[in-house]
Scaffold this active site. Structure first.
Site, short mmCIF file in Angstrom:
data_model
loop_
_atom_site.label_atom_id
_atom_site.label_comp_id
_atom_site.label_asym_id
_atom_site.label_seq_id
_atom_site.Cartn_x
_atom_site.Cartn_y
_atom_site.Cartn_z
N SER A 120 -23.37 75.44 25.75
CA SER A 120 -23.08 76.82 25.39
C SER A 120 -23.72 77.21 24.06
CB SER A 120 -21.56 77.02 25.30
OG SER A 120 -21.23 78.19 24.58
N ARG A 173 -19.91 65.34 31.60
CA ARG A 173 -20.03 65.53 30.15
C ARG A 173 -19.15 64.55 29.38
NH1 ARG A 173 -20.93 71.99 29.11
NH2 ARG A 173 -22.11 72.40 31.01
N ASN A 207 -21.19 68.83 35.24
CA ASN A 207 -19.78 69.18 35.35
C ASN A 207 -18.96 68.50 34.25
OD1 ASN A 207 -19.35 66.50 36.24
ND2 ASN A 207 -19.67 67.07 38.36
N VAL A 208 -17.70 68.88 34.16
CA VAL A 208 -16.84 68.39 33.08
C VAL A 208 -16.75 66.86 33.07
CG1 VAL A 208 -14.49 68.39 32.16
CG2 VAL A 208 -15.55 70.53 32.89
N ARG A 252 -22.98 79.81 22.43
CA ARG A 252 -21.86 80.29 21.62
C ARG A 252 -21.21 79.14 20.86
NH1 ARG A 252 -16.70 79.49 22.47
NH2 ARG A 252 -17.14 78.71 24.56
#
Length: 321
Positions: free
Chosen positions: A126, A152, A148-149, A128
């Site tokens: 991201s 990661r 995907n989570v 951000r």
């Protein structure tokens, strides 16, 4: 008479299936049969950065097309992935109660953000999050990644990264909250507009389905995310831009001392030189859209850059499998 089975369109990731499965369970409990239909999106086909895949709608366009063509009866999206421009073929039938919208750190050795040594490698997909991490001045190396989570988090467990920053809501929906080493305060890391919220869309002419889904709608969540996404729209930026916003419906007192509900809204955006500007506003819950636009205008006045690439720190790409 046999009741119509409602077909739910969803991406096939573990998180997307968990989100759609939760919605399915609620609808089944109300006595309506449902089935999940997996739709592959552009974002599922490639691990390239979202900006290189076209940015807007890479996780939602295919789902919306399947819905418009009648292949599914409604679609469950992560609301933050939806373009801010409405699709006239579809209607937002419900925005369920939101999960905690904050970001979460998953770090080696149980460390919190302030304990990570200078030079620690922190992964995020991201802009951000990257911009806000850099602004903290902790000397972290921000590593860009996709996946995907679970993928990661595995990079931390395998020693490839010192930490990753992900949405707390995703970990909650996957039952992995125990892996969080710190839930980040919005003062440090303002979340993405609509983070933690789901958007349930159906066809604009399917009034029966819209009526059924209306029971899932949470007015306070809808007000908050409407304002947040208005900030995003006002800055002219897609969901992948370095922009954060958080709306909250809070109790306030009117001039007569009566308790009323107000909308509190905060925003952050990057400037062309990579700095961050912040602003906040409070107003009526009935004015969510206009409050978001007003906050976006204030951020622009403070120097925010409305282009999606602005303020994005240079990162090194790490592929995910």
């Amino acid at each position: 008479m046999t009741q119509r089975v409602l077909r739910i369109g969803t991406r096939g990731s573990e998180l997307a299936l968990a989100q759609a499965g939760h919605v399915a369970d609620v609808i089944r409990a109300a006595g309506c049969p449902v089935e999940l239909i997996v739709v592959r999106t552009t974002g599922d086909e490639s691990l390239a950065p979202v900006s290189e895949l076209g940015g807007i709608g890479v996780f939602t366009t295919a789902l919306r097309e399947a819905l418009a063509l009648g292949k599914v009866d409604f679609a469950v999206h992560s609301y933050k992935d939806l373009p801010t421009a409405p699709d006239p073929r579809l209607t937002l039938a419900a925005v369920p109660v939101r999960e905690d919208p904050r970001d979460a750190l998953v770090a080696r050795d149980g460390m919190v953000l302030g304990e990570l040594p200078s030079g620690s490698r922190v992964g995020t997909g991201s802009p951000r999050r990257a911009a806000q991490l850099c602004a903290l001045g902790l000397g972290l190396e921000i590593v860009e990644l996709r996946g995907n989570v679970p993928t990661r988090i595995a990079k931390v467990r395998d020693g490839e990264l010192d930490a990753v920053v992900v949405a707390r809501a995703g970990l909650a929906r996957l039952g992995r909250l125990d892996e969080i080493t710190e839930t980040l305060d919005p003062l440090q890391m303002l979340p993405a507009p609509a983070q933690g919220a789901l958007a349930i869309e159906c066809r604009a002419d399917d009034l029966d389905t819209e009526h059924r889904l209306g029971a899932l709608n949470d007015p306070a969540t809808r007000v908050a995310v409407t304002a947040e996404r208005a900030v995003l729209a006002g800055l002219g930026s897609p969901c992948s831009a370095p922009i954060g916003a958080l709306g909250e419906v809070v109790e306030d007192l009117d001039d007569d001392g009566k308790i009323i509900e107000s909308l509190s809204l905060r925003g952050v955006a990057a400037t062309p030189d990579g700095a961050l500007v912040r602003a906040s506003i409070t107003g009526k819950t009935t004015e969510a859209e206009s409050l978001g636009r007003a906050l976006a205008a204030e951020l622009l006045d403070l120097g925010a850059e409305p282009l999606p690439a602005a303020g994005r720190p240079a990162h090194r790409w790490i592929g995910s499998s």
